[in-house]
Design an enzyme around this catalytic site. Structure first.
Site, PDB file in Angstrom:
ATOM      1  N   PHE A 192       0.870  -1.187   0.000  1.00  0.00           N
ATOM      2  CA  PHE A 192       0.000   0.000   0.000  1.00  0.00           C
ATOM      3  C   PHE A 192       0.900   1.229   0.000  1.00  0.00           C
ATOM      4  O   PHE A 192       1.740   1.400   0.884  1.00  0.00           O
ATOM      5  CB  PHE A 192      -0.911   0.028   1.228  1.00  0.00           C
ATOM      6  CG  PHE A 192      -1.823   1.235   1.251  1.00  0.00           C
ATOM      7  CD1 PHE A 192      -3.079   1.183   0.675  1.00  0.00           C
ATOM      8  CD2 PHE A 192      -1.415   2.427   1.829  1.00  0.00           C
ATOM      9  CE1 PHE A 192      -3.919   2.299   0.672  1.00  0.00           C
ATOM     10  CE2 PHE A 192      -2.242   3.547   1.836  1.00  0.00           C
ATOM     11  CZ  PHE A 192      -3.494   3.490   1.254  1.00  0.00           C
TER      12      PHE A 192
ATOM     13  N   ASP B 121       9.469   2.074   1.656  1.00  0.00           N
ATOM     14  CA  ASP B 121       8.311   2.829   2.135  1.00  0.00           C
ATOM     15  C   ASP B 121       8.169   2.582   3.629  1.00  0.00           C
ATOM     16  O   ASP B 121       7.629   1.567   4.061  1.00  0.00           O
ATOM     17  CB  ASP B 121       7.061   2.381   1.374  1.00  0.00           C
ATOM     18  CG  ASP B 121       5.804   3.128   1.791  1.00  0.00           C
ATOM     19  OD1 ASP B 121       5.795   3.722   2.890  1.00  0.00           O
ATOM     20  OD2 ASP B 121       4.822   3.105   1.030  1.00  0.00           O
TER      21      ASP B 121
ATOM     22  N   LYS C  69       3.370   9.415   8.735  1.00  0.00           N
ATOM     23  CA  LYS C  69       2.626   8.911   9.891  1.00  0.00           C
ATOM     24  C   LYS C  69       3.190   9.332  11.256  1.00  0.00           C
ATOM     25  O   LYS C  69       2.916  10.418  11.737  1.00  0.00           O
ATOM     26  CB  LYS C  69       2.458   7.403   9.788  1.00  0.00           C
ATOM     27  CG  LYS C  69       1.396   6.997   8.759  1.00  0.00           C
ATOM     28  CD  LYS C  69       1.014   5.551   8.874  1.00  0.00           C
ATOM     29  CE  LYS C  69       0.009   5.127   7.828  1.00  0.00           C
ATOM     30  NZ  LYS C  69      -1.333   5.713   7.997  1.00  0.00           N
TER      31      LYS C  69
END
Length: 417
Positions: A126, A232, A261
């Site tokens: 993702f 990532d 995040k």
């Protein structure tokens, strides 16, 4: 009367009034243990006093100093500070707002630096919801469907998801690397391949860790063919896995790291890091944005990094993650419907399956609802929605872990009886 889009569906029915530490307090008067952390964002817990103070002070001084117009000290200090935690050699940074933007910035840099068009992604990864990021996302069709054609130049290679294949990890890894080699011979010639982007732990794809042999195998092939390895670390970075960066578990060297995040405890901030020589190969004017590197977000990120260091949150994630995993495995041992418990640090999940081993999203959904009744907030993931993940704030202590495990045990029992 206006309303939010019907497609912005909540995973829980809770309406929140305030947050403190590992808890959220609802309008219903209940206190909830938050094991979602805003999908891994509130790394220092809700409203950590040091983060709040830093943001308040910055709001009163400078809210927005657009970074291609003027420079501001919070951005300069954050750039310097990240140099103390970034992988060796990654000494140039570019900041934006979201994970999707950072992924697209990394893709743009890779294509411009190599002059090659294609990017390889791992099945189950993702990377975001914007068009290019969604084109690189294969964790579920809900992100990709209904607005094609997607961006070209994306090629998909297997991830060593041993539980999915029904193999041991060594067999799954050999298969994944062999298929990657096959891909370079049949689909995307190395001379056309700019980069491979991979999560150290699949996030939305089901909380599946990579392994040393796989990531080092990708590194070796990237070096051999002049391909860039992009890691990532949007969900795995800033201590989430019990190391500051998730890839540190696997002793692998990235060419580009993407972060977001947990970096700013809830303020929108993301970025990419690369060697200065590589970043230099970006086209002039290709990096920018109105809100990237916002002063308040940078101040919050500096405070976040202080808290992570001063309170030993990386080590705490490892210790509390081990405690949480033991408890999850104990529940799984008593629950035939839980087929796998996996993850790293405070990034753990339980996968629900039927008696025949098929994904069991219905039971997972019942467990999630029962958990809310027990005062525990959780999230699903995985392409079938049958994986329940736990992402507590990194400040969680033994009492919080034990509280969560008691609620989890009760919710699983209620949903599976």
């Amino acid at each position: 009367m206006t309303q939010l889009s019907e497609h912005l569906r909540q995973a829980t029915p809770v309406v929140v009034e305030r947050g403190e530490g590992v808890h959220l307090f609802g309008a219903d008067g209940r206190r909830y243990l938050d094991f979602t952390a805003g999908i891994g964002v509130t790394s220092t817990g809700h409203c950590h006093p040091k983060v709040v103070a830093a943001a308040q002070e910055q709001v009163a001084t400078l809210i927005h100093g657009q970074y291609t117009t003027v420079m501001h000290r919070p951005l300069q200090r954050l750039t310097e500070r990240l140099g103390t935690v970034l992988p060796e050699g990654l000494d140039s940074l570019f900041f934006v707002n979201s994970g999707s933007e950072a992924v697209e910035a990394a893709l743009r840099l890779a294509r411009q630096a190599t002059g090659r068009p294609n990017v390889v992604v791992c099945h189950g990864g993702f990377h975001g919801r914007t068009v290019a990021a969604a084109s690189m996302t294969t964790s579920g069709t809900k992100v990709r469907t209904g607005f094609g054609p997607l961006m070209g130049g994306v090629v998909i290679t297997p991830f060593p998801h041993a539980f999915h294949y029904g193999w041991d990890e060594e067999t799954a890894t050999r298969f994944a690397l062999r298929e990657f080699d096959q891909l370079l011979q049949t689909v995307s010639d190395p001379d056309d391949t700019a980069a491979i982007i991979v999560e150290p732990v699949l996030g939305e794809g089901g909380y599946v860790p990579a392994n040393t042999a796989f990531l080092q195998g990708l590194r070796e092939r990237a070096d051999r063919h002049g391909i860039l390895l992009i890691l990532d670390e949007i969900q795995t970075g800033v201590g989430r896995t019990g190391r500051f960066w998730g890839h540190e578990h696997f002793d692998v060297r990235p060419d580009i790291v993407v972060t977001a995040k947990g970096l700013a405890s809830g303020f929108p901030l993301s970025g990419i890091a690369a060697p200065a020589e590589l970043m230099h190969r970006a086209r002039p004017g290709s990096q920018g944005g109105t809100y990237g590197g916002n002063a308040v977000a940078c101040a919050a990120a500096l405070a976040t990094l202080d808290v992570v260091e001063e309170e030993g949150l990386v080590a705490n994630a490892a210790t509390m993650g081990a405690r949480l995993r033991t408890g999850l495995e104990d529940v799984a041992a008593k629950t035939p419907g839980i087929g796998d418990v996996r993850g790293l640090g405070l990034m753990l999940a339980s996968e629900f399956v039927t008696e025949t081993g098929e994904p069991d999203a219905d039971t997972a959904a019942r467990v999630l609802r029962a958990a809310v009744d027990e005062g525990l907030l959780l999230l699903p993931c995985g392409p079938w929605g049958n994986v329940v993940r736990m992402i507590p704030p990194l400040i969680v202590d033994e009492a919080g872990i034990d509280e969560g495990l008691r609620a989890w045990s009760a919710a699983v029992a209620a949903a599976t009886t």
